[in-house]
Structure formats: C-alpha cells, structure tokens
Design a protein around this motif. Structure first.
Motif, PDB file in Angstrom:
ATOM      1  N   ALA A 112       0.833  -1.203   0.000  1.00  0.00           N
ATOM      2  CA  ALA A 112       0.000   0.000   0.000  1.00  0.00           C
ATOM      3  C   ALA A 112       0.869   1.255   0.000  1.00  0.00           C
ATOM      4  CB  ALA A 112      -0.943   0.000   1.202  1.00  0.00           C
ATOM      5  N   VAL A 113       1.971   1.226   0.722  1.00  0.00           N
ATOM      6  CA  VAL A 113       2.920   2.350   0.731  1.00  0.00           C
ATOM      7  C   VAL A 113       3.463   2.568  -0.674  1.00  0.00           C
ATOM      8  CG1 VAL A 113       5.236   3.007   1.502  1.00  0.00           C
ATOM      9  CG2 VAL A 113       3.561   2.198   3.162  1.00  0.00           C
ATOM     10  N   LYS A 114       3.896   1.490  -1.309  1.00  0.00           N
ATOM     11  CA  LYS A 114       4.450   1.557  -2.665  1.00  0.00           C
ATOM     12  C   LYS A 114       3.411   2.112  -3.640  1.00  0.00           C
ATOM     13  CE  LYS A 114       6.187  -1.564  -6.299  1.00  0.00           C
ATOM     14  NZ  LYS A 114       7.324  -0.803  -6.789  1.00  0.00           N
TER      15      LYS A 114
ATOM     16  N   ALA B 275       0.690   3.921  -3.061  1.00  0.00           N
ATOM     17  CA  ALA B 275       0.354   5.319  -2.771  1.00  0.00           C
ATOM     18  C   ALA B 275       1.447   6.255  -3.262  1.00  0.00           C
ATOM     19  CB  ALA B 275       0.125   5.506  -1.272  1.00  0.00           C
ATOM     20  N   LEU B 276       2.690   5.895  -3.021  1.00  0.00           N
ATOM     21  CA  LEU B 276       3.800   6.750  -3.430  1.00  0.00           C
ATOM     22  C   LEU B 276       3.940   6.775  -4.951  1.00  0.00           C
ATOM     23  CD1 LEU B 276       5.932   8.665  -2.454  1.00  0.00           C
ATOM     24  CD2 LEU B 276       7.415   6.724  -1.953  1.00  0.00           C
ATOM     25  N   GLU B 277       3.792   5.641  -5.602  1.00  0.00           N
ATOM     26  CA  GLU B 277       3.870   5.614  -7.065  1.00  0.00           C
ATOM     27  C   GLU B 277       2.751   6.437  -7.695  1.00  0.00           C
ATOM     28  OE1 GLU B 277       6.308   1.582  -8.204  1.00  0.00           O
ATOM     29  OE2 GLU B 277       4.131   1.396  -8.019  1.00  0.00           O
ATOM     30  N   ALA B 278       1.534   6.365  -7.143  1.00  0.00           N
ATOM     31  CA  ALA B 278       0.411   7.147  -7.672  1.00  0.00           C
ATOM     32  C   ALA B 278       0.673   8.647  -7.501  1.00  0.00           C
ATOM     33  CB  ALA B 278      -0.890   6.742  -6.984  1.00  0.00           C
ATOM     34  N   ALA B 279       1.166   9.044  -6.340  1.00  0.00           N
ATOM     35  CA  ALA B 279       1.458  10.455  -6.086  1.00  0.00           C
ATOM     36  C   ALA B 279       2.561  10.955  -7.013  1.00  0.00           C
ATOM     37  CB  ALA B 279       1.857  10.660  -4.624  1.00  0.00           C
TER      38      ALA B 279
END
Length: 169
Positions: A55-57, A59-63
């Motif tokens: 989920a961290v990955k 979220a960061l990739e989407a941002a």
C-alpha cells in the motif's frame, strides 16, 4: 507504525527525473506518512506508516505519477529489511563505495547470474530481493549488464548504511 525506506528509480541522476527533495517530502506527507526525511538528492526517503509495504508503494507511485506525469519506480523496504541488506553484503571487506545493492520488488530470477553480460572484473551475488555488485576499479567504465536489475534501483553501501542509520533514529 512501521519505518520504511523508499528508493526512487532514476531520480536526479544524469539529468533525468528532476524531483526536488522538498517536493518528495511533501508528497509523502500528503499520503499520511509521518516523520518524513529525505537523504541526498537521488530519491531516498525515510518515513513511518501504518500501511503495509504494498500500500505504501502504490500510494507513493500514484502520487509521483500525478506529480511527474509519468511512471516513477519505487522500491520499498522496512528499516529491518534495510539493515538485513547491509548485513548480508557479500562484499563487506571490499570498498563500500564500489559495492552496490540493486533493489528489486521480488527475488532475483534463478537464471540471473547466467544472463549477466559484459562482466570484466565485477562480481555479482544474489540476495533476498537484491542483486549485489562489486565493481572494483573498473566502476566508471563498466560494461556490466544485468537484465534482472533493469526494473530495480541501485544504491552503494555507503548510502545504504546511512539510510539504515537514519531509519533507526
């Protein structure tokens, strides 16, 4: 909360992927990550989150995709995993600035060592989700190609040691 280290691929290297670290910090904070810190300008960020690694990955990739208008690869490890990467360095007695870990999302394929080309005096070893490379004196002129590392990102052992230190503090 878990402490994570995120490693961005192809950021601020060789004139590509310009991303000020202040912007990266703000992007992480907007994702709800806490205690966000960056280290050097090559896309290293340490933070805390209650989310799982996947989920961290995501979220960061989407941002980053929204920010940059293109895909930016992100490799994520917990602080404990980063410590293990450092401790598992098969070249620990050799120069740490000439030794890198190529971080991958998954374990290296079984045929990784057979697909390496262009090796001269470099040495390559496999890790859990990393490929370790010792470049020796030929680092600046290396022709080494590791197809399995193409989607990954590399950091030298000095950087990894500093990230481990920062993640522990």
């Amino acid at each position: 909360m878990t402490t994570f280290v995120a490693l961005l691929r192809a950021v601020n290297v060789g004139g590509t992927g310009k991303l000020p670290m202040q912007d990266l910090k703000r992007l992480c904070e907007r994702q709800g990550f806490a205690n966000v810190r960056t280290y050097i300008a090559s896309g290293n960020v340490i933070f805390e989150s209650g989310k799982r690694e996947s989920a961290v990955k995501a979220a960061l990739e989407a941002a980053l995709r929204e920010y940059a208008g293109k895909e930016v690869g992100v490799l994520v490890r917990t602080a404990e995993e980063m410590q293990q990467v450092l401790a598992s360095n098969p070249f620990e007695k050799l120069e740490s600035n000439r030794t890198v870990a190529c971080f991958l999302d998954d374990p290296p394929p079984k045929d990784t060592l057979r697909t390496v080309t262009g090796a001269q005096d470099e040495e390559v070893r496999l890790g859990k989700r990393e490929i370790y490379v010792y470049y020796g004196a030929n680092m600046a002129h290396s022709k080494l190609k590791i197809p399995a590392a193409k989607a990954g990102t590399a950091r030298n052992m000095n950087t990894i040691a500093k990230l481990v230190e920062l993640a522990a503090s």
